[in-house]
Design a protein around this motif. Structure first.
Motif, mmCIF file in Angstrom:
data_model
loop_
_atom_site.group_PDB
_atom_site.id
_atom_site.type_symbol
_atom_site.label_atom_id
_atom_site.label_comp_id
_atom_site.label_asym_id
_atom_site.label_seq_id
_atom_site.Cartn_x
_atom_site.Cartn_y
_atom_site.Cartn_z
ATOM 1 N N LEU A 152 -10.380 -41.771 -32.913
ATOM 2 C CA LEU A 152 -11.210 -42.306 -33.992
ATOM 3 C C LEU A 152 -11.910 -43.575 -33.507
ATOM 4 C CD1 LEU A 152 -11.888 -41.743 -36.982
ATOM 5 C CD2 LEU A 152 -10.011 -43.274 -37.598
ATOM 6 N N GLY B 239 -19.379 -46.770 -40.512
ATOM 7 C CA GLY B 239 -18.467 -45.648 -40.702
ATOM 8 C C GLY B 239 -17.723 -45.365 -39.419
ATOM 9 N N SER B 240 -17.169 -44.168 -39.326
ATOM 10 C CA SER B 240 -16.393 -43.849 -38.137
ATOM 11 C C SER B 240 -16.726 -42.444 -37.663
ATOM 12 C CB SER B 240 -14.896 -43.976 -38.429
ATOM 13 O OG SER B 240 -14.522 -43.037 -39.417
ATOM 14 N N LEU B 241 -16.187 -42.071 -36.529
ATOM 15 C CA LEU B 241 -16.378 -40.720 -36.007
ATOM 16 C C LEU B 241 -15.293 -40.416 -34.976
ATOM 17 C CD1 LEU B 241 -17.572 -41.420 -33.002
ATOM 18 C CD2 LEU B 241 -19.744 -41.510 -34.193
ATOM 19 N N HIS B 242 -15.260 -39.173 -34.527
ATOM 20 C CA HIS B 242 -14.305 -38.768 -33.496
ATOM 21 C C HIS B 242 -15.045 -38.542 -32.185
ATOM 22 C CE1 HIS B 242 -10.566 -37.573 -35.831
ATOM 23 N NE2 HIS B 242 -11.394 -38.065 -36.737
ATOM 24 N N THR C 21 -14.086 -38.064 -27.608
ATOM 25 C CA THR C 21 -13.025 -38.075 -26.594
ATOM 26 C C THR C 21 -13.156 -39.272 -25.660
ATOM 27 O OG1 THR C 21 -14.358 -36.507 -25.329
ATOM 28 C CG2 THR C 21 -12.533 -35.601 -26.589
ATOM 29 N N ASP C 22 -14.361 -39.853 -25.557
ATOM 30 C CA ASP C 22 -14.503 -41.068 -24.747
ATOM 31 C C ASP C 22 -15.625 -41.953 -25.304
ATOM 32 O OD1 ASP C 22 -17.036 -40.220 -23.672
ATOM 33 O OD2 ASP C 22 -15.954 -38.930 -22.277
ATOM 34 N N MET D 275 -19.268 -40.562 -25.304
ATOM 35 C CA MET D 275 -19.494 -39.545 -26.335
ATOM 36 C C MET D 275 -19.557 -40.202 -27.711
ATOM 37 S SD MET D 275 -17.174 -36.357 -27.622
ATOM 38 C CE MET D 275 -17.143 -35.294 -26.221
ATOM 39 N N ASP E 52 -26.449 -39.719 -33.126
ATOM 40 C CA ASP E 52 -26.816 -38.512 -33.876
ATOM 41 C C ASP E 52 -26.380 -38.571 -35.336
ATOM 42 O OD1 ASP E 52 -27.848 -37.542 -31.558
ATOM 43 O OD2 ASP E 52 -26.159 -36.210 -31.097
ATOM 44 N N LEU E 53 -25.255 -39.247 -35.566
ATOM 45 C CA LEU E 53 -24.703 -39.232 -36.917
ATOM 46 C C LEU E 53 -25.270 -40.344 -37.795
ATOM 47 C CD1 LEU E 53 -22.771 -37.880 -38.831
ATOM 48 C CD2 LEU E 53 -20.910 -39.268 -37.905
ATOM 49 N N TYR E 54 -25.438 -41.537 -37.232
ATOM 50 C CA TYR E 54 -25.780 -42.684 -38.086
ATOM 51 C C TYR E 54 -27.201 -43.209 -37.911
ATOM 52 C CZ TYR E 54 -20.895 -42.796 -39.466
ATOM 53 O OH TYR E 54 -19.671 -42.462 -39.986
ATOM 54 N N ARG F 42 -30.237 -41.036 -37.554
ATOM 55 C CA ARG F 42 -31.181 -39.913 -37.484
ATOM 56 C C ARG F 42 -32.568 -40.283 -37.997
ATOM 57 N NH1 ARG F 42 -26.830 -37.243 -39.291
ATOM 58 N NH2 ARG F 42 -27.588 -37.022 -41.409
ATOM 59 N N ARG F 43 -32.656 -41.417 -38.722
ATOM 60 C CA ARG F 43 -33.953 -41.797 -39.291
ATOM 61 C C ARG F 43 -34.302 -43.249 -38.949
ATOM 62 N NH1 ARG F 43 -31.743 -38.051 -42.511
ATOM 63 N NH2 ARG F 43 -33.090 -36.413 -43.336
ATOM 64 N N GLU G 254 -32.474 -45.781 -38.251
ATOM 65 C CA GLU G 254 -31.707 -46.818 -38.948
ATOM 66 C C GLU G 254 -31.211 -47.916 -38.025
ATOM 67 O OE1 GLU G 254 -31.160 -43.564 -39.268
ATOM 68 O OE2 GLU G 254 -30.624 -43.014 -41.326
ATOM 69 N N SER H 296 -14.957 -38.911 -42.639
ATOM 70 C CA SER H 296 -14.659 -40.272 -42.203
ATOM 71 C C SER H 296 -14.124 -41.108 -43.374
ATOM 72 C CB SER H 296 -15.930 -40.851 -41.564
ATOM 73 O OG SER H 296 -15.985 -42.230 -41.632
ATOM 74 N N ARG I 3 -8.277 -35.430 -40.004
ATOM 75 C CA ARG I 3 -9.424 -34.528 -40.020
ATOM 76 C C ARG I 3 -9.027 -33.081 -39.687
ATOM 77 N NH1 ARG I 3 -15.302 -36.375 -38.235
ATOM 78 N NH2 ARG I 3 -14.327 -38.282 -38.971
ATOM 79 N N ARG J 6 -25.618 -43.231 -48.406
ATOM 80 C CA ARG J 6 -26.323 -42.632 -47.257
ATOM 81 C C ARG J 6 -26.770 -41.216 -47.587
ATOM 82 N NH1 ARG J 6 -25.240 -45.629 -42.705
ATOM 83 N NH2 ARG J 6 -26.366 -44.101 -41.491
#
Lengths: 93, 311
Positions: free
Chosen positions: A6, A23-26, A28-29, A32, A39-41, A43-44, A46, B83, B92, B152
């Motif tokens: 996380l 926010g957060s995301l998953h 592996t390193d 990434m 890509d997640l936060y 996209r427009r 921001e 999240s 998750r 969002r």
């Protein structure tokens, strides 16, 4: 862990502003995590800068101890400019 | 001690402030929120499928690009929400497992098939329109991470609804056959869209508690009415009708009257017996299984890089 670690994500929305937690995301390193954060936060458009940090690296104050922890600043009204009385006719103060 | 914590929790709610991840929360509040946020996240993830099916068949590069962006947004919305659920202590992987084994639900609407390209437009207009009605009040939900995720999401939903409506306007200015496709899609999606607001208030036992916790801000029937009032003038501009003989303006109430959705159908679809339930879950399972090697490879790569860094 197969779904990755996380990470917490912080975005600077434009130059001159602080990074803000979004926010957060998953991932592996770290690399990434950064790409996923883009890509997640953002996209427009921001953000102009992103920080990612593993969630388990963050040390945070606990709300349970909120009152005693922040108490030292509670009774120091003399740290605020409004504590001092200055006559109205003193210019530019 | 517990009474003191409860009093603090109640006080935060009473002052309309937000609860945050490390705050003490009553168990029932926590589990209700996890259930609601997970269900919402699952809906976004499953919600990629009905429209995703049209990406390869979109009639122009413009429509294809728009649809890709929209489906990518749905994935993003699911991830914002997972999240938020994780801040409550949910795992998750466990949430995904519960979606696959049916112990957690997703919105009934995604169990209906998308038969023509007009469905893509009607989903944007009505399904995303109904979602916006549901979601805008959630931006003020008492749980901070959920409310922030909803802000969002709502910003992005507006694009979803407008692209759908514009798609339909374009089709309505086309051939007679295209206009019939739009009306047909509207006829099929109208009632399922009304059901998105959940059972009627008289049959919604959790509403009172959720409203007291400020997790929910309006009842199902209030939101459904708002959606009907919003949609009728939009249908007029578009030039389509809704398949409800009881739908008419009530001057006394200053609202539209409308017919009763088929609640037995809603119950059937929610409990797994809708037109596409099995297909949706099978597709998700296949996507997860087919992608397993990517996650394994990424994990192996990360381990290797760490080992090289250590040496």
């Amino acid at each position: 862990m197969i779904d990755g670690e996380l990470y917490e994500v912080f975005v600077r929305t434009k130059r001159g502003l602080n990074h803000v937690h979004v926010g957060s995301l998953h991932a592996t390193d770290d690399e990434m995590a950064l790409r996923n954060a883009r890509d997640l936060y953002t996209r427009r458009n921001e953000g102009v800068s992103i920080w990612v940090v593993r969630s388990d690296s963050i040390t945070a104050s606990s709300p349970d101890e909120k009152d005693p922890f922040f108490a030292p600043s509670g009774d120091k009204v003399y740290r605020h400019p409004t504590f001092y009385e200055i006559p109205d006719d003193v210019p530019q103060m | 001690m517990e009474a003191e914590l409860q009093a603090h929790f109640d006080d935060v709610l009473a002052r309309d402030q937000r609860l945050e991840p490390r705050d003490w929360l009553p168990d029932a509040y926590r589990s209700t929120l996890i259930r609601q946020i997970a269900q919402h996240a699952h809906s976004e993830i499953i919600g990629m499928q009905p429209e995703g099916a049209w990406i390869t068949r979109a009639p122009s590069l413009r429509r294809k690009a728009i649809l890709l962006a929209k489906v990518q947004d749905e994935a993003g919305h699911g991830l914002y929400l997972y999240s938020a659920a994780e801040t409550l202590g949910a795992e998750r992987g466990d949430l995904l497992e519960r979606l696959l084994n049916g112990t957690q639900k997703y919105s009934s609407i995604f169990n209906y098939p998308t038969l023509s390209f007009a469905d893509v437009g009607v989903i944007g207009w009505l399904v995303d329109g109904a979602a916006i009605c549901n979601q805008v009040p959630l931006c003020r939900s008492s749980y901070g991470p959920y409310a922030r995720a909803m802000i969002r999401i709502c910003k992005e939903e507006s694009f979803h609804q407008r692209q759908g409506y514009e798609l339909l306007l374009t089709m309505m200015s086309g051939t007679e056959r295209q206009r019939r496709m739009v009306q047909d899609a509207t006829d099929r999606w109208w009632w399922p869209a009304l059901m998105m607001f959940g059972p009627p208030d008289t049959d919604s036992p959790n509403t009172a508690q959720s409203m007291a916790w400020k997790v929910k801000r309006h009842t199902n029937d209030e939101l459904r009415q708002r959606f009907v009032d919003m949609s009728v003038p939009q249908a007029d501009v578009l030039g389509v009708t809704f398949p409800d003989p009881e739908l008419r303006w009530n001057d006394e109430r200053r609202h539209y009257d409308f017919g009763e959705p088929d609640w037995a159908e809603l119950k059937r679809v929610i409990t797994g017996d809708g037109p596409c339930n099995a297909e949706r879950i099978a597709h998700l399972r296949a996507a997860r299984d087919d992608g397993a090697w990517v996650r394994e490879a990424a994990t192996a790569h990360a381990r290797k890089v760490r080992e090289v860094d250590r040496d």
